[in-house]
Design an enzyme around this catalytic site. Structure first.
Site, mmCIF file in Angstrom:
data_model
loop_
_atom_site.group_PDB
_atom_site.id
_atom_site.type_symbol
_atom_site.label_atom_id
_atom_site.label_comp_id
_atom_site.label_asym_id
_atom_site.label_seq_id
_atom_site.Cartn_x
_atom_site.Cartn_y
_atom_site.Cartn_z
ATOM 1 N N CYS A 1 -47.909 -1.189 -4.990
ATOM 2 C CA CYS A 1 -47.392 -0.374 -6.101
ATOM 3 C C CYS A 1 -48.467 0.481 -6.770
ATOM 4 O O CYS A 1 -48.286 1.687 -6.960
ATOM 5 C CB CYS A 1 -46.680 -1.255 -7.118
ATOM 6 S SG CYS A 1 -47.723 -2.465 -7.953
ATOM 7 N N HIS B 1 -46.193 -4.900 -11.890
ATOM 8 C CA HIS B 1 -45.654 -3.856 -11.020
ATOM 9 C C HIS B 1 -45.634 -2.533 -11.782
ATOM 10 O O HIS B 1 -45.454 -2.501 -12.995
ATOM 11 C CB HIS B 1 -44.239 -4.207 -10.554
ATOM 12 C CG HIS B 1 -43.727 -3.301 -9.476
ATOM 13 N ND1 HIS B 1 -44.166 -3.372 -8.168
ATOM 14 C CD2 HIS B 1 -42.812 -2.298 -9.519
ATOM 15 C CE1 HIS B 1 -43.533 -2.453 -7.445
ATOM 16 N NE2 HIS B 1 -42.713 -1.785 -8.252
ATOM 17 N N HIS C 1 -41.415 4.183 -6.430
ATOM 18 C CA HIS C 1 -42.456 3.152 -6.374
ATOM 19 C C HIS C 1 -42.550 2.556 -4.978
ATOM 20 O O HIS C 1 -41.664 2.762 -4.125
ATOM 21 C CB HIS C 1 -42.132 2.037 -7.375
ATOM 22 C CG HIS C 1 -40.874 1.288 -7.042
ATOM 23 N ND1 HIS C 1 -40.806 -0.077 -7.020
ATOM 24 C CD2 HIS C 1 -39.608 1.715 -6.702
ATOM 25 C CE1 HIS C 1 -39.571 -0.475 -6.728
ATOM 26 N NE2 HIS C 1 -38.827 0.594 -6.529
#
Length: 275
Positions: A187, A237, A249
């Protein structure tokens, strides 16, 4: 004959005096203790017009302040004032003055980086002065002491859209823990790569990106969106907000666009932040 000449001379003097009186009647110098109501009554001009002609936002006056008491004096052709619309920021700490010119009274002091709304401009010699409004105060500032905030906003918007465009090109690349290239992204590696492609260097990890950015309540495309308690406790994240309640993402099996209404991500949402 001499009597007639004297009469004509006297009449001319009276006319000249009346003309001077008319000019003087177009302005009024505020005396100590005077109010707009007093001046309105003595000049037979409404308070509404006094405020309009002098760009007053309140009833406050100060001694020796010069007020226009005639609409003729506010004609833009006669005093050099013209419309000027825009938002500007101060380059340094500056003084706001009651009228254009460095000899006029300072009505406020404004710190560097303050955003001001400009409504008029006036050319005074080789200088241009802007009529500004900041908080509840209005007055004049030399234009060279200001910089356009509209341009910076436009540049910022363009840069943010570029980040989104770069991120969207990276969709469908496989997810790879620790990945930072097109062979695979995690990420934060995905976010870092997208920003790098758009010309901005940012830190590598989710936590450092979180620390580097500032929280915002009204997200714009290009802002970061953070989540917590996914594979570990705390911030874990990150993605890039693209608008319409969606973000892009590196998550799941590949880089992809996901809705923030998704039940899983909605339950893990922490904040929007801006670099």
């Amino acid at each position: 004959m001499r009597k007639i000449a004297c009469s004509l001379l006297l009449a001319g003097t009276l006319v000249f005096g009346m003309a001077n009186s008319d000019v003087e009647a177009s302005t009024h110098t505020v005396k100590n203790g005077e109010s707009l109501w007093n001046i309105s009554k003595s000049s037979k001009v409404s308070i509404t017009n006094l405020k309009k002609w002098n760009n007053l936002t309140s009833d406050s006056l100060y001694p020796n302040q010069i007020l226009q008491t005639s609409a003729k004096k506010t004609n833009s052709a006669s005093n050099g004032i013209s419309a000027k619309k825009g938002t500007f920021k101060t380059k340094s700490n500056v003084n706001v003055r009651s009228a254009a010119g460095t000899t006029n009274k300072v009505v406020a002091k404004v710190k560097k980086g303050t955003t001001l709304t400009v409504s008029q401009q006036k050319k005074l010699g080789n200088d241009v002065w802007f009529h500004v409004k900041v908080n509840k105060t209005s007055g004049w500032i030399l234009s060279s002491l200001l910089t356009s905030a509209n341009k910076s906003t436009s540049k910022s918007s363009t840069a943010s859209q570029n980040v989104v465009d770069q991120a969207m090109k990276l969709r469908f690349i496989p997810y790879l823990f620790g990945g930072t290239t097109k062979n695979g992204f995690d990420c934060s590696g995905f976010v870092q790569y997208a920003f790098k492609q758009s010309g901005k260097k940012i830190s590598r990890t989710t936590l450092s990106q979180f620390a580097q950015s500032k929280k915002v309540t009204s997200p714009k495309p290009g802002d970061l969106v953070f989540f917590k308690n996914t594979y570990r406790k705390g911030i874990s994240h990150v993605g890039i907000y693209i608008g319409n309640n969606k973000f892009v993402h590196a998550g799941g099996k590949q880089s992809q666009v996901t809705s923030l209404s998704n039940s899983y991500w909605k339950s893990k949402f922490d904040s929007f932040k801006r670099l």
